[in-house]
Scaffold this active site. Structure first.
Site, PDB file in Angstrom:
ATOM      1  N   ASN A   1     100.643 200.433  33.264  1.00  0.00           N
ATOM      2  CA  ASN A   1     101.434 201.524  32.662  1.00  0.00           C
ATOM      3  C   ASN A   1     102.868 201.544  33.165  1.00  0.00           C
ATOM      4  O   ASN A   1     103.671 202.339  32.711  1.00  0.00           O
ATOM      5  CB  ASN A   1     100.780 202.878  32.959  1.00  0.00           C
ATOM      6  CG  ASN A   1     101.003 203.321  34.407  1.00  0.00           C
ATOM      7  OD1 ASN A   1     101.738 202.684  35.165  1.00  0.00           O
ATOM      8  ND2 ASN A   1     100.387 204.403  34.781  1.00  0.00           N
TER       9      ASN A   1
ATOM     10  N   ARG B   1     107.324 200.935  23.481  1.00  0.00           N
ATOM     11  CA  ARG B   1     106.288 200.379  24.341  1.00  0.00           C
ATOM     12  C   ARG B   1     105.027 201.244  24.340  1.00  0.00           C
ATOM     13  O   ARG B   1     103.901 200.741  24.338  1.00  0.00           O
ATOM     14  CB  ARG B   1     106.842 200.259  25.760  1.00  0.00           C
ATOM     15  CG  ARG B   1     106.014 199.396  26.648  1.00  0.00           C
ATOM     16  CD  ARG B   1     106.716 199.130  27.968  1.00  0.00           C
ATOM     17  NE  ARG B   1     105.869 198.285  28.786  1.00  0.00           N
ATOM     18  CZ  ARG B   1     105.792 196.971  28.641  1.00  0.00           C
ATOM     19  NH1 ARG B   1     106.518 196.355  27.729  1.00  0.00           N
ATOM     20  NH2 ARG B   1     104.966 196.273  29.400  1.00  0.00           N
TER      21      ARG B   1
ATOM     22  N   HIS C   1     111.570 193.619  22.806  1.00  0.00           N
ATOM     23  CA  HIS C   1     112.254 193.477  24.094  1.00  0.00           C
ATOM     24  C   HIS C   1     113.775 193.442  23.938  1.00  0.00           C
ATOM     25  O   HIS C   1     114.485 193.251  24.921  1.00  0.00           O
ATOM     26  CB  HIS C   1     111.763 192.223  24.834  1.00  0.00           C
ATOM     27  CG  HIS C   1     110.455 192.447  25.533  1.00  0.00           C
ATOM     28  ND1 HIS C   1     109.779 191.451  26.202  1.00  0.00           N
ATOM     29  CD2 HIS C   1     109.698 193.552  25.676  1.00  0.00           C
ATOM     30  CE1 HIS C   1     108.657 191.950  26.715  1.00  0.00           C
ATOM     31  NE2 HIS C   1     108.582 193.216  26.403  1.00  0.00           N
TER      32      HIS C   1
ATOM     33  N   HIS D   1     101.308 199.997  23.405  1.00  0.00           N
ATOM     34  CA  HIS D   1     100.151 200.154  24.310  1.00  0.00           C
ATOM     35  C   HIS D   1      99.054 200.964  23.640  1.00  0.00           C
ATOM     36  O   HIS D   1      97.874 200.654  23.765  1.00  0.00           O
ATOM     37  CB  HIS D   1     100.569 200.854  25.603  1.00  0.00           C
ATOM     38  CG  HIS D   1     101.150 199.938  26.614  1.00  0.00           C
ATOM     39  ND1 HIS D   1     100.738 199.909  27.917  1.00  0.00           N
ATOM     40  CD2 HIS D   1     102.101 199.006  26.515  1.00  0.00           C
ATOM     41  CE1 HIS D   1     101.414 198.998  28.584  1.00  0.00           C
ATOM     42  NE2 HIS D   1     102.263 198.436  27.759  1.00  0.00           N
TER      43      HIS D   1
HETATM   44  C1  LIG Z   1     100.720 204.800  36.317  1.00  0.00           C
HETATM   45  O1  LIG Z   1      99.623 204.437  37.124  1.00  0.00           O
HETATM   46  C2  LIG Z   1      99.769 204.776  38.486  1.00  0.00           C
HETATM   47  C3  LIG Z   1      98.558 204.221  39.214  1.00  0.00           C
HETATM   48  O2  LIG Z   1      98.418 202.863  38.985  1.00  0.00           O
HETATM   49  C4  LIG Z   1      99.898 206.281  38.626  1.00  0.00           C
HETATM   50  O3  LIG Z   1     100.068 206.646  39.964  1.00  0.00           O
HETATM   51  C5  LIG Z   1     101.097 206.767  37.798  1.00  0.00           C
HETATM   52  O4  LIG Z   1     101.162 208.172  37.813  1.00  0.00           O
HETATM   53  C6  LIG Z   1     100.991 206.292  36.359  1.00  0.00           C
HETATM   54  N1  LIG Z   1     102.215 206.600  35.661  1.00  0.00           N
HETATM   55  C7  LIG Z   1     102.264 207.383  34.599  1.00  0.00           C
HETATM   56  C8  LIG Z   1     103.605 207.561  34.008  1.00  0.00           C
HETATM   57  O5  LIG Z   1     101.285 207.915  34.118  1.00  0.00           O
END
Ligand SMILES: *[C@@H]1O[C@H](CO)[C@@H](O)[C@H](O)[C@H]1NC(C)=O
Ligand SMILES: *[C@@H]1O[C@H](CO)[C@@H](O)[C@H](O)[C@H]1NC(C)=O
Length: 319
Positions: A94, A62, A191, A66
Protein backbone atom coordinates in the site's frame (compact mmCIF):
# COMPACT_ATOMS: atom_id res chain seq x y z
CA UNK A 1 -46.04 15.10 -38.60
CA UNK A 2 -46.43 14.98 -34.81
CA UNK A 3 -46.24 11.21 -34.88
CA UNK A 4 -43.04 11.31 -36.93
CA UNK A 5 -41.52 13.72 -34.47
CA UNK A 6 -42.35 11.40 -31.59
CA UNK A 7 -40.96 8.40 -33.40
CA UNK A 8 -37.81 10.29 -34.10
CA UNK A 9 -37.38 11.24 -30.46
CA UNK A 10 -37.89 7.63 -29.40
CA UNK A 11 -35.36 6.42 -31.96
CA UNK A 12 -32.83 9.05 -30.89
CA UNK A 13 -33.33 8.08 -27.25
CA UNK A 14 -32.89 4.40 -28.03
CA UNK A 15 -29.69 5.02 -29.98
CA UNK A 16 -28.46 7.14 -27.10
CA UNK A 17 -29.25 4.43 -24.55
CA UNK A 18 -27.57 1.75 -26.66
CA UNK A 19 -24.45 3.84 -27.08
CA UNK A 20 -24.24 4.50 -23.38
CA UNK A 21 -24.98 1.04 -22.04
CA UNK A 22 -22.42 -1.71 -22.19
CA UNK A 23 -24.44 -4.82 -21.57
CA UNK A 24 -23.57 -4.87 -17.89
CA UNK A 25 -25.86 -3.14 -15.45
CA UNK A 26 -23.39 -0.28 -15.61
CA UNK A 27 -23.90 2.72 -17.84
CA UNK A 28 -22.72 6.26 -18.44
CA UNK A 29 -25.88 7.80 -16.99
CA UNK A 30 -26.40 5.47 -14.05
CA UNK A 31 -27.10 8.31 -11.60
CA UNK A 32 -29.12 10.44 -14.03
CA UNK A 33 -32.35 9.95 -12.10
CA UNK A 34 -31.13 8.91 -8.66
CA UNK A 35 -28.41 11.53 -8.09
CA UNK A 36 -28.03 13.74 -11.15
CA UNK A 37 -25.45 16.05 -9.60
CA UNK A 38 -23.21 13.26 -8.29
CA UNK A 39 -20.62 13.28 -11.04
CA UNK A 40 -20.38 17.06 -11.07
CA UNK A 41 -20.06 17.30 -7.27
CA UNK A 42 -17.40 14.59 -7.17
CA UNK A 43 -15.40 16.29 -9.91
CA UNK A 44 -15.53 19.62 -8.06
CA UNK A 45 -14.47 18.01 -4.84
CA UNK A 46 -11.59 16.09 -6.46
CA UNK A 47 -10.44 19.15 -8.40
CA UNK A 48 -10.30 21.33 -5.30
CA UNK A 49 -8.27 18.66 -3.48
CA UNK A 50 -5.90 18.49 -6.46
CA UNK A 51 -5.53 22.25 -6.63
CA UNK A 52 -4.36 22.13 -3.01
CA UNK A 53 -2.07 19.14 -3.64
CA UNK A 54 -1.48 18.14 -7.29
CA UNK A 55 0.61 15.14 -6.19
CA UNK A 56 -2.61 13.43 -5.11
CA UNK A 57 -3.53 12.79 -8.75
CA UNK A 58 -1.03 9.94 -8.94
CA UNK A 59 -2.39 8.56 -5.67
CA UNK A 60 -5.96 8.48 -6.94
CA UNK A 61 -5.06 6.67 -10.17
CA UNK A 62 -3.00 4.19 -8.22
CA UNK A 63 -5.82 3.63 -5.78
CA UNK A 64 -8.24 2.79 -8.60
CA UNK A 65 -5.70 0.37 -10.07
CA UNK A 66 -5.12 -1.38 -6.72
CA UNK A 67 -8.84 -1.55 -6.13
CA UNK A 68 -9.67 -3.11 -9.51
CA UNK A 69 -6.70 -5.46 -9.54
CA UNK A 70 -7.73 -7.17 -6.33
CA UNK A 71 -11.24 -8.57 -6.09
CA UNK A 72 -12.49 -6.25 -8.84
CA UNK A 73 -13.40 -2.55 -8.70
CA UNK A 74 -15.43 -2.75 -5.50
CA UNK A 75 -13.73 -0.29 -3.14
CA UNK A 76 -12.22 -3.18 -1.17
CA UNK A 77 -9.09 -1.03 -1.03
CA UNK A 78 -10.91 1.46 1.21
CA UNK A 79 -12.03 -0.95 3.92
CA UNK A 80 -10.28 -0.61 7.27
CA UNK A 81 -8.90 -3.59 9.12
CA UNK A 82 -11.04 -4.90 11.96
CA UNK A 83 -10.19 -6.92 15.06
CA UNK A 84 -10.59 -10.18 13.11
CA UNK A 85 -9.47 -9.12 9.61
CA UNK A 86 -6.38 -7.41 8.22
CA UNK A 87 -7.45 -5.47 5.13
CA UNK A 88 -5.69 -4.83 1.78
CA UNK A 89 -4.93 -1.34 3.01
CA UNK A 90 -2.46 -2.61 5.60
CA UNK A 91 -0.38 -4.55 3.12
CA UNK A 92 3.20 -3.34 2.57
CA UNK A 93 2.11 -3.00 -1.07
CA UNK A 94 0.00 0.00 0.00
CA UNK A 95 3.06 2.23 0.40
CA UNK A 96 2.15 4.72 -2.25
CA UNK A 97 -1.60 4.64 -1.73
CA UNK A 98 -2.76 8.16 -0.99
CA UNK A 99 -5.90 10.16 -1.35
CA UNK A 100 -8.26 8.32 1.00
CA UNK A 101 -9.43 11.66 2.37
CA UNK A 102 -10.31 12.86 -1.15
CA UNK A 103 -12.67 9.90 -1.53
CA UNK A 104 -14.10 10.47 1.97
CA UNK A 105 -14.84 14.12 1.23
CA UNK A 106 -16.51 13.35 -2.08
CA UNK A 107 -18.55 10.61 -0.42
CA UNK A 108 -19.74 13.00 2.30
CA UNK A 109 -21.00 15.44 -0.31
CA UNK A 110 -22.99 12.88 -2.28
CA UNK A 111 -24.32 11.23 0.90
CA UNK A 112 -25.73 14.58 1.98
CA UNK A 113 -27.40 15.02 -1.38
CA UNK A 114 -28.63 11.50 -2.06
CA UNK A 115 -28.00 9.11 0.85
CA UNK A 116 -27.16 5.50 0.04
CA UNK A 117 -27.05 5.95 -3.75
CA UNK A 118 -23.50 6.50 -5.00
CA UNK A 119 -21.09 3.63 -4.31
CA UNK A 120 -17.57 4.08 -3.01
CA UNK A 121 -16.33 1.97 -5.93
CA UNK A 122 -17.82 4.46 -8.40
CA UNK A 123 -16.31 7.37 -6.49
CA UNK A 124 -12.85 5.77 -6.68
CA UNK A 125 -13.29 5.22 -10.43
CA UNK A 126 -14.57 8.74 -11.06
CA UNK A 127 -11.84 10.30 -8.90
CA UNK A 128 -9.14 8.48 -10.92
CA UNK A 129 -10.69 9.66 -14.18
CA UNK A 130 -11.00 13.22 -12.83
CA UNK A 131 -7.36 13.09 -11.73
CA UNK A 132 -6.25 12.12 -15.25
CA UNK A 133 -8.19 15.04 -16.69
CA UNK A 134 -7.02 17.49 -14.01
CA UNK A 135 -3.39 16.63 -14.76
CA UNK A 136 -3.87 17.31 -18.48
CA UNK A 137 -4.59 13.80 -19.72
CA UNK A 138 -7.38 12.55 -22.01
CA UNK A 139 -10.97 13.57 -21.32
CA UNK A 140 -13.27 10.55 -21.22
CA UNK A 141 -16.46 9.20 -19.74
CA UNK A 142 -16.76 6.02 -17.68
CA UNK A 143 -19.71 3.71 -16.98
CA UNK A 144 -21.09 3.90 -13.44
CA UNK A 145 -23.14 1.51 -11.31
CA UNK A 146 -20.50 -0.50 -9.43
CA UNK A 147 -21.54 -1.84 -6.05
CA UNK A 148 -19.25 -2.05 -3.03
CA UNK A 149 -17.63 -5.31 -1.97
CA UNK A 150 -17.41 -6.82 1.49
CA UNK A 151 -14.09 -8.69 1.29
CA UNK A 152 -10.70 -7.05 1.84
CA UNK A 153 -7.83 -9.28 2.85
CA UNK A 154 -4.16 -8.51 3.11
CA UNK A 155 -3.17 -11.78 1.45
CA UNK A 156 -4.96 -10.82 -1.78
CA UNK A 157 -2.44 -8.03 -2.39
CA UNK A 158 0.17 -10.63 -3.30
CA UNK A 159 -1.26 -10.45 -6.81
CA UNK A 160 -0.17 -6.90 -7.52
CA UNK A 161 2.57 -6.38 -10.10
CA UNK A 162 5.98 -5.97 -8.49
CA UNK A 163 8.54 -3.27 -9.36
CA UNK A 164 11.01 -6.07 -10.05
CA UNK A 165 8.85 -7.75 -12.71
CA UNK A 166 10.35 -8.30 -16.15
CA UNK A 167 8.32 -7.93 -19.32
CA UNK A 168 7.16 -11.53 -19.47
CA UNK A 169 5.99 -11.42 -15.87
CA UNK A 170 4.12 -8.17 -16.56
CA UNK A 171 2.59 -9.57 -19.73
CA UNK A 172 1.47 -12.70 -17.89
CA UNK A 173 -0.09 -10.89 -14.97
CA UNK A 174 -1.97 -8.45 -17.19
CA UNK A 175 -3.08 -11.31 -19.42
CA UNK A 176 -4.62 -13.03 -16.40
CA UNK A 177 -6.83 -9.96 -16.07
CA UNK A 178 -7.65 -9.97 -19.78
CA UNK A 179 -5.28 -7.24 -20.95
CA UNK A 180 -3.24 -7.31 -24.15
CA UNK A 181 0.45 -6.43 -24.25
CA UNK A 182 -0.44 -3.05 -25.74
CA UNK A 183 -2.95 -2.33 -22.98
CA UNK A 184 -0.34 -3.26 -20.38
CA UNK A 185 2.15 -0.82 -21.86
CA UNK A 186 -0.52 1.89 -22.08
CA UNK A 187 -1.57 1.39 -18.46
CA UNK A 188 2.07 1.53 -17.36
CA UNK A 189 1.92 5.08 -18.71
CA UNK A 190 0.00 5.95 -15.55
CA UNK A 191 3.53 6.38 -14.21
CA UNK A 192 3.56 9.69 -16.07
CA UNK A 193 2.31 10.94 -12.70
CA UNK A 194 3.92 10.44 -9.34
CA UNK A 195 7.03 9.10 -7.73
CA UNK A 196 8.68 5.86 -6.68
CA UNK A 197 10.41 5.38 -3.38
CA UNK A 198 14.03 4.35 -3.20
CA UNK A 199 13.04 1.07 -1.53
CA UNK A 200 11.43 -0.06 -4.78
CA UNK A 201 14.45 0.56 -7.03
CA UNK A 202 17.56 0.42 -4.82
CA UNK A 203 18.18 -3.18 -5.89
CA UNK A 204 19.11 -1.73 -9.31
CA UNK A 205 21.97 0.24 -7.76
CA UNK A 206 25.23 -0.68 -6.11
CA UNK A 207 25.91 -0.48 -2.38
CA UNK A 208 22.34 -0.31 -1.06
CA UNK A 209 22.09 -3.47 0.99
CA UNK A 210 22.70 -5.57 -2.07
CA UNK A 211 25.78 -7.00 -3.67
CA UNK A 212 24.28 -6.49 -7.12
CA UNK A 213 26.08 -4.70 -9.86
CA UNK A 214 24.31 -1.69 -11.27
CA UNK A 215 21.42 -2.66 -13.55
CA UNK A 216 22.97 -2.28 -17.03
CA UNK A 217 19.68 -1.02 -18.47
CA UNK A 218 20.02 2.32 -16.62
CA UNK A 219 21.64 5.30 -18.33
CA UNK A 220 24.99 6.13 -16.68
CA UNK A 221 24.01 9.66 -15.75
CA UNK A 222 20.66 8.49 -14.41
CA UNK A 223 22.43 5.99 -12.14
CA UNK A 224 23.88 9.03 -10.38
CA UNK A 225 20.44 10.63 -10.05
CA UNK A 226 18.92 7.49 -8.55
CA UNK A 227 21.89 6.97 -6.25
CA UNK A 228 21.62 10.52 -4.99
CA UNK A 229 17.94 9.96 -4.22
CA UNK A 230 18.68 6.74 -2.34
CA UNK A 231 21.43 8.42 -0.32
CA UNK A 232 18.54 10.25 1.36
CA UNK A 233 17.01 7.00 2.58
CA UNK A 234 14.52 4.28 1.67
CA UNK A 235 11.56 6.60 1.61
CA UNK A 236 13.20 9.22 -0.62
CA UNK A 237 11.09 9.92 -3.69
CA UNK A 238 12.14 9.82 -7.31
CA UNK A 239 9.67 11.22 -9.89
CA UNK A 240 8.94 8.75 -12.70
CA UNK A 241 9.52 11.44 -15.31
CA UNK A 242 10.47 15.11 -15.51
CA UNK A 243 6.85 16.31 -15.21
CA UNK A 244 5.56 14.43 -12.19
CA UNK A 245 2.23 16.26 -11.93
CA UNK A 246 1.54 16.49 -15.63
CA UNK A 247 -0.20 13.76 -17.54
CA UNK A 248 1.83 13.50 -20.76
CA UNK A 249 3.94 10.94 -22.61
CA UNK A 250 7.23 11.94 -21.03
CA UNK A 251 7.32 8.63 -19.17
CA UNK A 252 7.93 6.89 -22.51
CA UNK A 253 10.56 9.46 -23.51
CA UNK A 254 12.33 8.66 -20.25
CA UNK A 255 12.29 4.96 -21.09
CA UNK A 256 13.86 5.74 -24.45
CA UNK A 257 16.65 7.57 -22.63
CA UNK A 258 17.09 4.56 -20.31
CA UNK A 259 15.83 6.72 -17.47
CA UNK A 260 12.98 4.52 -16.28
CA UNK A 261 12.87 4.50 -12.48
CA UNK A 262 11.66 0.99 -11.72
CA UNK A 263 13.02 -2.17 -13.27
CA UNK A 264 9.42 -2.89 -14.32
CA UNK A 265 9.40 0.44 -16.23
CA UNK A 266 12.71 0.12 -18.07
CA UNK A 267 12.04 -3.50 -18.98
CA UNK A 268 9.36 -2.25 -21.40
CA UNK A 269 12.13 -0.66 -23.46
CA UNK A 270 14.68 -3.44 -22.98
CA UNK A 271 12.33 -6.09 -24.28
CA UNK A 272 11.72 -6.31 -28.03
CA UNK A 273 8.04 -7.20 -27.63
CA UNK A 274 7.19 -3.99 -25.87
CA UNK A 275 9.85 -1.62 -27.19
CA UNK A 276 7.90 -0.92 -30.37
CA UNK A 277 4.83 -0.02 -28.35
CA UNK A 278 6.87 2.33 -26.15
CA UNK A 279 8.28 3.96 -29.28
CA UNK A 280 4.73 4.24 -30.59
CA UNK A 281 3.73 6.33 -27.56
CA UNK A 282 6.87 8.46 -27.14
CA UNK A 283 7.84 11.70 -28.86
CA UNK A 284 5.17 13.04 -31.18
CA UNK A 285 2.83 10.14 -30.51
CA UNK A 286 1.16 11.45 -27.36
CA UNK A 287 -2.30 11.37 -28.94
CA UNK A 288 -1.99 7.65 -29.55
CA UNK A 289 -0.96 7.07 -25.94
CA UNK A 290 -3.90 9.15 -24.70
CA UNK A 291 -6.34 7.19 -26.86
CA UNK A 292 -5.07 3.77 -25.79
CA UNK A 293 -4.77 4.82 -22.16
CA UNK A 294 -8.36 5.97 -21.86
CA UNK A 295 -9.64 2.78 -23.49
CA UNK A 296 -7.55 0.62 -21.19
CA UNK A 297 -8.70 2.61 -18.14
CA UNK A 298 -12.36 2.13 -19.02
CA UNK A 299 -11.67 -1.59 -19.41
CA UNK A 300 -9.79 -1.75 -16.11
CA UNK A 301 -12.68 0.04 -14.43
CA UNK A 302 -14.94 -2.85 -15.40
CA UNK A 303 -12.79 -5.62 -13.89
CA UNK A 304 -15.03 -7.99 -11.93
CA UNK A 305 -17.46 -5.24 -11.02
CA UNK A 306 -20.38 -6.16 -8.79
CA UNK A 307 -23.76 -5.18 -10.20
CA UNK A 308 -25.56 -6.20 -7.07
CA UNK A 309 -24.61 -5.67 -3.48
CA UNK A 310 -24.42 -2.75 -1.17
CA UNK A 311 -23.63 0.92 -1.40
CA UNK A 312 -21.56 1.58 1.70
CA UNK A 313 -22.64 4.42 3.93
CA UNK A 314 -19.06 4.89 5.06
CA UNK A 315 -16.34 3.83 2.61
CA UNK A 316 -14.19 2.55 5.48
CA UNK A 317 -16.57 -0.19 6.60
CA UNK A 318 -19.23 -2.52 5.30
CA UNK A 319 -22.81 -1.59 6.24
C1 LIG B 1 0.03 0.68 4.91
O1 LIG B 1 0.40 -0.50 5.59
C2 LIG B 1 1.13 -0.28 6.78
C3 LIG B 1 1.54 -1.64 7.31
O2 LIG B 1 2.22 -2.37 6.35
C4 LIG B 1 0.29 0.51 7.76
O3 LIG B 1 1.01 0.77 8.93
C5 LIG B 1 -0.13 1.84 7.11
O4 LIG B 1 -1.02 2.53 7.96
C6 LIG B 1 -0.82 1.59 5.78
N1 LIG B 1 -1.03 2.86 5.11
C7 LIG B 1 -2.23 3.30 4.78
C8 LIG B 1 -2.25 4.61 4.09
O5 LIG B 1 -3.26 2.70 5.01
C1 LIG C 1 11.46 -13.09 -16.30
O1 LIG C 1 11.40 -13.58 -14.98
C2 LIG C 1 11.03 -14.93 -14.88
C3 LIG C 1 10.83 -15.26 -13.40
O2 LIG C 1 11.91 -14.80 -12.61
C4 LIG C 1 12.09 -15.80 -15.55
O3 LIG C 1 11.71 -17.17 -15.48
C5 LIG C 1 12.23 -15.38 -17.00
O4 LIG C 1 13.27 -16.08 -17.62
C6 LIG C 1 12.48 -13.88 -17.09
N1 LIG C 1 12.40 -13.49 -18.50
C7 LIG C 1 13.33 -12.76 -19.08
C8 LIG C 1 13.09 -12.43 -20.51
O5 LIG C 1 14.31 -12.35 -18.49
Amino acid sequence: MRFDMKTMIVVVLMVFMLRHCNGLGLNMNYYLMSCPMAEFMIKNSVNSALRADPTLAAGLIRMHFHDCWIQGCDASVLLDSTSDNTAEKDSPANLSLRGYEVIDNAKKLVENMCPGVVSCADIVAMAARDAVIFAGGPVYDIPKGRKDGTRSKIEDTRNLPSPTFNTSELINMFKQHGFSVQEMVALSGGHTLGVARCSSFKNRLKNFDSTNDVDPSIDKQFVKTLTKTCNAGDNAEQPFDSSRNMFDNDYYNALQRQAGVLFSDQTLMTDLTTRQIVNGYAGFNQARFFFDFQQAMVKMGLLDVKETGEVRQNCHKIN
